[in-house]
Design a protein around this motif. Structure first.
Motif, PDB file in Angstrom:
ATOM      1  N   TRP A   8       6.917   7.838 -13.661  1.00 40.94           N
ATOM      2  CA  TRP A   8       5.191   7.145 -13.259  1.00 40.94           C
ATOM      3  C   TRP A   8       4.928   6.456 -13.825  1.00 40.94           C
ATOM      4  O   TRP A   8       4.609   5.143 -13.648  1.00 40.94           O
ATOM      5  CB  TRP A   8       4.198   8.448 -13.326  1.00 40.94           C
ATOM      6  CG  TRP A   8       3.072   7.702 -12.317  1.00 40.94           C
ATOM      7  CD1 TRP A   8       1.846   8.260 -13.802  1.00 40.94           C
ATOM      8  CD2 TRP A   8       2.362   6.918 -11.475  1.00 40.94           C
ATOM      9  NE1 TRP A   8       0.796   6.900 -13.369  1.00 40.94           N
ATOM     10  CE2 TRP A   8       1.184   6.967 -12.173  1.00 40.94           C
ATOM     11  CE3 TRP A   8       2.799   6.623 -10.426  1.00 40.94           C
ATOM     12  CZ2 TRP A   8       0.252   5.757 -11.048  1.00 40.94           C
ATOM     13  CZ3 TRP A   8       1.842   5.966 -10.042  1.00 40.94           C
ATOM     14  CH2 TRP A   8       1.300   4.961  -9.761  1.00 40.94           C
ATOM     15  N   ILE A  35       1.077  -0.961   0.070  1.00 42.40           N
ATOM     16  CA  ILE A  35      -0.069  -0.029   0.181  1.00 42.40           C
ATOM     17  C   ILE A  35       0.737   1.746  -0.035  1.00 42.40           C
ATOM     18  O   ILE A  35       1.882   1.531   0.854  1.00 42.40           O
ATOM     19  CB  ILE A  35      -1.514   0.607   1.203  1.00 42.40           C
ATOM     20  CG1 ILE A  35      -1.759  -1.213   1.523  1.00 42.40           C
ATOM     21  CG2 ILE A  35      -1.809   1.115   0.777  1.00 42.40           C
ATOM     22  CD1 ILE A  35      -2.964  -0.916   2.040  1.00 42.40           C
ATOM     23  N   GLY A  36       0.409   2.151  -0.749  1.00 38.30           N
ATOM     24  CA  GLY A  36       1.162   3.456  -0.807  1.00 38.30           C
ATOM     25  C   GLY A  36       2.248   3.756  -1.969  1.00 38.30           C
ATOM     26  O   GLY A  36       2.395   5.030  -2.339  1.00 38.30           O
ATOM     27  N   GLU A  37       3.244   2.277  -1.961  1.00 40.30           N
ATOM     28  CA  GLU A  37       4.116   2.493  -3.044  1.00 40.30           C
ATOM     29  C   GLU A  37       3.527   3.105  -4.144  1.00 40.30           C
ATOM     30  O   GLU A  37       4.855   3.409  -5.614  1.00 40.30           O
ATOM     31  CB  GLU A  37       4.141   0.561  -2.976  1.00 40.30           C
ATOM     32  CG  GLU A  37       5.451   0.502  -3.963  1.00 40.30           C
ATOM     33  CD  GLU A  37       6.306  -1.343  -4.242  1.00 40.30           C
ATOM     34  OE1 GLU A  37       6.859  -1.621  -4.691  1.00 40.30           O
ATOM     35  OE2 GLU A  37       6.342  -1.838  -3.079  1.00 40.30           O
ATOM     36  N   LEU A  38       2.759   2.490  -5.151  1.00 41.66           N
ATOM     37  CA  LEU A  38       2.618   3.303  -6.300  1.00 41.66           C
ATOM     38  C   LEU A  38       1.723   4.187  -6.321  1.00 41.66           C
ATOM     39  O   LEU A  38       0.168   4.395  -5.996  1.00 41.66           O
ATOM     40  CB  LEU A  38       1.966   2.358  -7.088  1.00 41.66           C
ATOM     41  CG  LEU A  38       2.410   0.825  -7.442  1.00 41.66           C
ATOM     42  CD1 LEU A  38       1.403  -0.283  -8.181  1.00 41.66           C
ATOM     43  CD2 LEU A  38       3.358   1.423  -8.444  1.00 41.66           C
ATOM     44  N   ASN A  39       2.255   5.713  -5.473  1.00 45.63           N
ATOM     45  CA  ASN A  39       2.133   6.939  -5.612  1.00 45.63           C
ATOM     46  C   ASN A  39       2.055   7.817  -6.176  1.00 45.63           C
ATOM     47  O   ASN A  39       2.649   8.037  -6.588  1.00 45.63           O
ATOM     48  CB  ASN A  39       2.539   7.018  -4.293  1.00 45.63           C
ATOM     49  CG  ASN A  39       1.880   8.302  -3.991  1.00 45.63           C
ATOM     50  OD1 ASN A  39       1.306   9.125  -3.932  1.00 45.63           O
ATOM     51  ND2 ASN A  39       2.776   9.197  -2.768  1.00 45.63           N
ATOM     52  N   ALA A  40       0.570   7.738  -7.602  1.00 50.73           N
ATOM     53  CA  ALA A  40       0.280   8.891  -8.442  1.00 50.73           C
ATOM     54  C   ALA A  40       0.864  10.106  -8.099  1.00 50.73           C
ATOM     55  O   ALA A  40       1.104  11.235  -8.601  1.00 50.73           O
ATOM     56  CB  ALA A  40      -0.613   8.725  -8.421  1.00 50.73           C
ATOM     57  N   ASN A  41       0.876  10.621  -6.686  1.00 45.69           N
ATOM     58  CA  ASN A  41       1.246  12.522  -6.475  1.00 45.69           C
ATOM     59  C   ASN A  41       2.290  12.016  -5.944  1.00 45.69           C
ATOM     60  O   ASN A  41       2.387  13.367  -4.815  1.00 45.69           O
ATOM     61  CB  ASN A  41       0.270  12.133  -5.271  1.00 45.69           C
ATOM     62  CG  ASN A  41      -1.514  12.536  -5.489  1.00 45.69           C
ATOM     63  OD1 ASN A  41      -1.501  12.811  -6.595  1.00 45.69           O
ATOM     64  ND2 ASN A  41      -2.060  11.503  -5.209  1.00 45.69           N
ATOM     65  N   ASN A  42       3.583  11.361  -6.108  1.00 50.81           N
ATOM     66  CA  ASN A  42       4.721  11.440  -5.704  1.00 50.81           C
ATOM     67  C   ASN A  42       5.661  12.394  -6.043  1.00 50.81           C
ATOM     68  O   ASN A  42       5.913  11.951  -7.232  1.00 50.81           O
ATOM     69  CB  ASN A  42       5.976  10.074  -5.519  1.00 50.81           C
ATOM     70  CG  ASN A  42       6.650  10.178  -5.136  1.00 50.81           C
ATOM     71  OD1 ASN A  42       6.928  11.033  -4.839  1.00 50.81           O
ATOM     72  ND2 ASN A  42       7.601   8.774  -5.132  1.00 50.81           N
ATOM     73  N   GLN A  67       7.066   3.434 -14.295  1.00 45.30           N
ATOM     74  CA  GLN A  67       6.666   2.528 -13.428  1.00 45.30           C
ATOM     75  C   GLN A  67       5.558   1.412 -13.371  1.00 45.30           C
ATOM     76  O   GLN A  67       5.206   0.509 -13.558  1.00 45.30           O
ATOM     77  CB  GLN A  67       5.730   3.213 -11.611  1.00 45.30           C
ATOM     78  CG  GLN A  67       5.942   2.824 -10.476  1.00 45.30           C
ATOM     79  CD  GLN A  67       5.899   3.951  -9.652  1.00 45.30           C
ATOM     80  OE1 GLN A  67       5.381   4.896  -9.991  1.00 45.30           O
ATOM     81  NE2 GLN A  67       6.451   3.157  -8.329  1.00 45.30           N
TER      82      GLN A  67
END
Length: 130
Positions: A51, A36-43, A54
């Motif tokens: 992105w 959870i959180g590994e694929l963060n579109a807001n990173n 990824q």
């Protein structure tokens, strides 16, 4: 216009492949499920290009059929050593969802997954008092 043309060309090529095959089997994703959180579109530390790379690396098998409109179904037919479900994607001929649904039903009857749960599951968490 060039992108629309490219999509049309690729869609016709994919349709040609399915003249000889009823189903294409592939993994659903390229690795085990992400944390959870590994694929963060807001990173804020990665660019739009990074992105996109990824996501295409994480899920390289679904994008083609999302673009071409091929029907696909992902079923939890495998399991990792730690008990995580591993999806297998089946893709069929254009507008032939029926074959995929029939196959899915037969697979669920042959190897049911409704009672499989990983070692840690939300149902094991204490429920708040109402």
């Amino acid at each position: 216009m060039e992108a629309i043309h490219t999509n049309a060309v690729v869609s016709r090529q994919v349709a040609g492949f399915f003249e000889d095959y009823d189903i294409l089997l592939s993994p659903t994703i390229g690795t085990l499920p992400a944390k959870i959180g590994e694929l963060n579109a807001n990173n804020p530390n990665i660019s739009a290009v990074e992105w996109t790379e990824q996501i295409f690396t994480y899920a390289p098998f679904t994008n083609l059929f999302n673009a071409t409109g091929q029907p696909s179904i992902s079923l939890p037919l495998a399991e990792s050593k730690s008990g995580l479900p591993i999806g297998l994607q089946m893709t069929g001929k254009f507008a032939d969802e029926l074959t995929l649904l029939q196959l899915g039903r037969q697979l669920e009857e042959a190897m049911p997954w409704k009672d499989r749960q990983p070692a840690v599951h939300v149902s094991e968490q204490p429920q708040p008092a109402v």
